[in-house]
Design an enzyme around this catalytic site. Structure first.
Site, PDB file in Angstrom:
ATOM      1  CG  HIS A   1     158.053 101.220  47.377  1.00 39.51           C
ATOM      2  ND1 HIS A   1     158.137  99.847  47.332  1.00 39.51           N
ATOM      3  CD2 HIS A   1     156.754 101.503  47.685  1.00 39.51           C
ATOM      4  CE1 HIS A   1     156.960  99.322  47.608  1.00 39.51           C
ATOM      5  NE2 HIS A   1     156.107 100.298  47.834  1.00 39.51           N
TER       6      HIS A   1
ATOM      7  CG  ASP B   1     154.225  96.811  49.161  1.00 44.13           C
ATOM      8  OD1 ASP B   1     153.154  97.169  49.659  1.00 44.13           O
ATOM      9  OD2 ASP B   1     154.735  97.390  48.184  1.00 44.13           O
TER      10      ASP B   1
END
Length: 472
Positions: A294, A345
């Site tokens: 991220h 994810d």
């Protein structure tokens, strides 16, 4: 049926092939013992006995960040009155001692915990196998599974302390793809606070006990073992070095969630007087075998620390927008030296082509300018650099000696028909979707043929049944 390589030498003829910098038409790829033994250009027609792959063939795609059980959460949203107006604010919820507005990452996380509480090794295997089969249908040949669901509810250990991890390794094998199991240290609810009742499943108590359990995991032909720090809030600062040393001693990949939420940055400043990136740097976590996932809310100093240490960054744009995380500074990170990879994810969708184009398109929105990455650069993030982030440096390219993992994108669908073959890479990145994947080959063996999974015949039913088992 377990994953095996193609033992008999074989040849695939690629109508069009992306060779890292450009598209070449008419390429013959010879394979033996699961590896590419020759790449021959100028093959205008299929050689005798070759299997023809029509469309654009790429190296297999690498999904560098996955939580397999999140697939059961697809479509989970918080909604308002249904009138199109913003959701009604009902006050602030308190999560880990910090007030959060409703309808956010933090409320989504509570639903995620409810699903996690219901999983067993058997149901986790079924859900992961179906999820990994969906990945194969999307052209993904290797997944990095960020695994922290270690124990039974309440933290009781299974007879095999790695029963949940072994379920994931078996699921990947039976779905026909490679896996790097990133066994994750998750010890705290937040900066030293004990795990909450949901998180007891995740925790080994200390990093030393985490390392002892992780030591029992063994690599195999389709699987490599890496490590992960869940986040700076979930691993106390004094124990970060234990996880980093474990990975360093084994030259294994090390991943970490980093600055996904501004609340994490604020809490880290309060606890340690520095950013999460600086805290990781101070405890030896950063480096070329480390990947930060991220990296959304960074300071200029953070970007310099990551790039200067050659720490990779895995961007997950479809999740970052689904959870309203924000847009990370991917271009700045790469410009400072951080290799980029991509992950699905939470599996809001499983589509690495969408992740690749989203990275460029999000940057366009952020900067209001175009052209930050070429199609070739985005494909490299989805292939070679993604595999490198997972410890598979011998995969992700169409070169002699590389693992024979390929994916073929149709160029005659309603999304991809029309552009000239020389623009096939641009078409794949900026127009194609996972639905355009026609063939997926792992170790020379066809796992997906003409859009059909050869090991899991009915992937939608497998997904529906496995999700119903944990959400029904």
């Amino acid at each position: 049926m377990p994953l095996t390589t193609q033992a008999t030498p074989t040849t695939y003829w690629l109508e069009h092939a992306w060779l890292g910098t450009h598209v070449e038409s008419g390429v013959a790829v010879d394979i033996a013992d699961g590896r590419i033994t020759a790449v021959r250009t100028g093959a205008d027609t299929p050689p005798p006995g070759a299997t023809a792959l029509r469309g654009l063939t790429l190296p297999g795609l690498a999904n560098a960040h996955s939580h397999a059980f999140h697939r059961a959460l697809r479509g989970t949203v918080q909604v308002g009155s249904g009138t199109g107006s913003p959701p009604q604010r009902r006050g602030l919820a308190t999560v880990e001692g910090v007030e959060r507005a409703p309808d956010s990452f933090w409320t989504w996380r509570e639903v995620m915990y409810e699903v996690a509480d219901k999983l067993t090794p058997d149901s986790y295997y079924a859900l992961a196998r179906a999820t990994y089969a969906e990945m194969a249908l999307a052209g993904i040949t290797c997944v990095g599974e960020f695994h922290y669901l270690h124990h039974a509810p309440g933290g009781t250990r299974y007879d095999d302390p790695n029963a949940m991890g072994e379920a994931l390794l078996s699921a990947a094998e039976d779905a026909g793809i490679r896996i790097t199991l990133l066994d994750t240290a998750y010890l705290s609810a937040g900066f030293g606070a004990p795990p909450n009742h949901h998180q007891l499943r995740f925790s080994d108590g200390t990093a030393e006990r985490w390392a002892q359990r992780a030591d029992a995991l063994k690599e195999r032909a389709h699987a490599r073992i890496g490590a992960a720090v869940h986040s700076v809030r979930a691993v106390p600062a004094g124990q970060l070095g234990t996880v980093a040393d474990w990975a360093r001693e084994r030259q294994a990949p090390l991943h970490v969630h980093l600055s996904e939420q501004t609340a994490e940055n604020d809490a880290c400043h309060e606890a340690h007087g520095r950013t999460p990136t600086r805290l990781l740097s101070d405890h030896g976590v950063l480096g070329p075998r480390t990947t930060a996932v991220h990296a959304t809310h960074l300071t200029p100093e953070d970007i310099g620390l990551l790039g200067g240490t050659r720490t990779g960054v895995c961007m997950c744009p479809t999740t970052e927008r689904d959870l309203a995380d924000g847009i990370g500074p991917a271009a700045d990170l790469q410009g400072h030296g951080s290799p980029l990879s991509l992950g699905s994810d939470s599996h809001a969708v499983i589509d690495l082509l969408e992740e690749a184009r989203a990275m460029e398109l999000d940057e366009r929105l952020r900067t209001r300018t175009r052209g930050h990455w070429t199609a070739a650069a985005l494909l490299r993030a989805a292939t070679a650099d993604g595999h490198a982030a997972l410890g598979w440096d011998d995969a992700g390219t169409l070169e002699t000696g590389a693992l024979a993992d390929l994916t073929t994108i149709a160029l005659d669908s309603v999304r991809t028909a029309g552009p000239l073959p020389r623009l096939a890479a641009e078409t794949a990145v900026f127009a194609a979707s996972a639905a355009d994947v026609r063939h997926t080959i792992v170790g020379g063996r066809q796992i997906v043929r003409d859009g059909v999974h050869t090991l899991v015949p009915d992937v939608p039913t497998a997904l529906a049944e496995s999700i119903a088992a944990v959400r029904g």
